[in-house]
Design an enzyme around this catalytic site. Sequence first.
Site, short mmCIF file in Angstrom:
data_model
loop_
_atom_site.label_atom_id
_atom_site.label_comp_id
_atom_site.label_asym_id
_atom_site.label_seq_id
_atom_site.Cartn_x
_atom_site.Cartn_y
_atom_site.Cartn_z
CG ASP A 395 -16.97 3.43 16.95
OD1 ASP A 395 -17.74 2.67 17.57
OD2 ASP A 395 -15.92 3.05 16.41
CD GLU A 396 -15.07 4.49 12.70
OE1 GLU A 396 -14.15 5.11 12.19
OE2 GLU A 396 -14.93 3.35 13.15
CB ALA A 397 -23.56 3.63 13.26
NE ARG A 617 -10.05 5.74 10.76
CZ ARG A 617 -11.01 4.86 10.89
NH1 ARG A 617 -12.16 5.22 11.34
NH2 ARG A 617 -10.79 3.63 10.58
#
Length: 625
Positions: A395-397, A617
């Site tokens: 996630d979220e790289a 988000r």
Amino acid sequence: MSTPSSTAPEPLDPTRPAAVTAPAEAAPAPQRETAAADRSGAGGGLAARTNAEAETAAGADDAAQASGRTAEELARAAERKAAALLAPPAPARLGDVVPAPERVEPDASGDYLLSVDAVIRVSADPAAVAVAGQLAALLRPATGYPLPVADTTAPVPAGGIALVLTDEVALGAEGYRLDIGTDGVRIAAGTAAGLFHGVQTLRQLLPAAVESATPVTERWVLPGGSILDRPRYPHRGAMLDVARHFFGVTDVLRVIDHLARYKLNRLHLHLTDDQGWRIAIDSWPRLATVGGAGAVGDAPGGYYTRADYRRIMAYAADRHITVIPEIDLPGHTNAALTAYGELAPDRVAPPPYTGTEVGFSYVDPASERTYDFVADVLGEIAALTPGRWLHIGGDEAFKVPAEVYAGFVDRTQRIVAGLGRDVIGWHQIAPASHCDGRILQWWGTTGDDPVTAEAVRRGARLILSPGNHAYLDMKYAPDTPIGHDWAGLIDVRRAYDWDPATHLVGVPAEAVLGVEAPLWTESVTTLAEIEYMLLPRLPAIAELGWSPRSTHDWDSFRRRLAQHGPRWATAGIAYHRSPELPWSAPAMPVPAPRRPSPSGDPLEHPPVSPSSDPPVRPGTAPGQE
Ligand code: TNX
């Protein structure tokens, strides 16, 4: 553990009053009161009711005049009412179980009274014998009964509880059949896991006082009838983030107990993140000793030694729960980089990170050293982990270009396959190649993601953790003292009211393996706070994972679930007294509110209404949501 456990960490905000006492320290008084209060006709309840009856009698003459009935008639009515209140409590209703069983056939004439000389009989199979031992250990403290465990073939008096392994294929890998009659109780299953789930049902059908750690005078009655029960999904899990705040082994074991109660069978441990690396790796020792030193807000760090980790695995396995370890890659790796700067794109170790931003760190996907690291770490974790799955995060790289990211995931997936394990990743890994057994964990809030649907068409299967329903780090309500709200507020109804089979557009029901409730711990610092966020929402996710859709009914669920308040209170478990549920027991203390967190915390936003669309988000890149 090699560094202090977090069972009593410093509060993040030193001005914040101490949170609710951890259960180990919970005062026994409320537990006993609850147990007593919950037994209708006993203890304090009896005194209160007797007074009420006295009042009724004293006012009888007035009432007689008003109602036209004689004082004698009213006195007799009052006597009848008192007798009813003094009668033994009715047993729970057979269907009053969470998660709701598949099929319930009550038999009002078949109530069973557990007696002091009852014996637990069990098939001569070591795993089944272990379940019988667990049942005895559950029942002995509150009942004070000896409850010996004997072989089914042993000549013992009838009338006890039998746990029987059968070859009834319809019960599947985890199902059970429970038959309760006046002369005995029988749990039958094809596996020890099925027997274990049956024991959890039996536990819920006994009076709440069964949760007492010390003997209680009670009629231990089980309601008569039969239950046939099997899970809807094979994957029913919860995730605990031990990276943002570290939680010691005993805290994790206690969380495992909570999962077991609700027939969950997977514990996903988020072992690494920017703020901490929590598992000892022999070939890269500084990961734990250096990378594990800190936590969010300068709370104490810590990590699990190999022995600690094995203890968690074994405890979970004894409860038929598989642990899924997550090593979050290639992002969320600041803690690893502090220990080994050679993995950083600029080869410079960054300082430790104690904030709550995401998406800034990554191991260098262009360096061969990174793949040595990945192979070594996953190899050691695989060797320690009996379960079939390794979670690689993903996630979220945000700082890794899409193509480079997909190449990294492809290679990491091959490393996992080479270890003989199946890979799980957050749904951001969707664009990477398919490989056998590949599982994506959906955490989006939209219910619609063509990239994930396409990965499913290529063969991936899904675990559903929708942020706006299953994220147990979200606040219940605007005034919830801890937690976030970037995915919206999640009250119990919101956690309950969705259907995993139809949740994601373009994903067929057959691709859904099950559900998982993640608890991220940026704002969660103690075991009591963990429990406060889990309960009562975790049972909602558990029911979605276990119960057939035909049983889905909010009114039934809230009524059944409210009966667990006295159970948790008696067991000293913290929970949120959600106003949506018709509780009957006294409140437990709840974590004290904190002062607003410092501005700049990306996870803190003005509360949004649970009915409005949850905001995306902040910082979420297109295609990453
Ligand atoms: C998103 S969900 C994250 C975590 C945070 C969480 C806070 C996911 C895969 N990543 O890094 O802790 O939000 O709610």
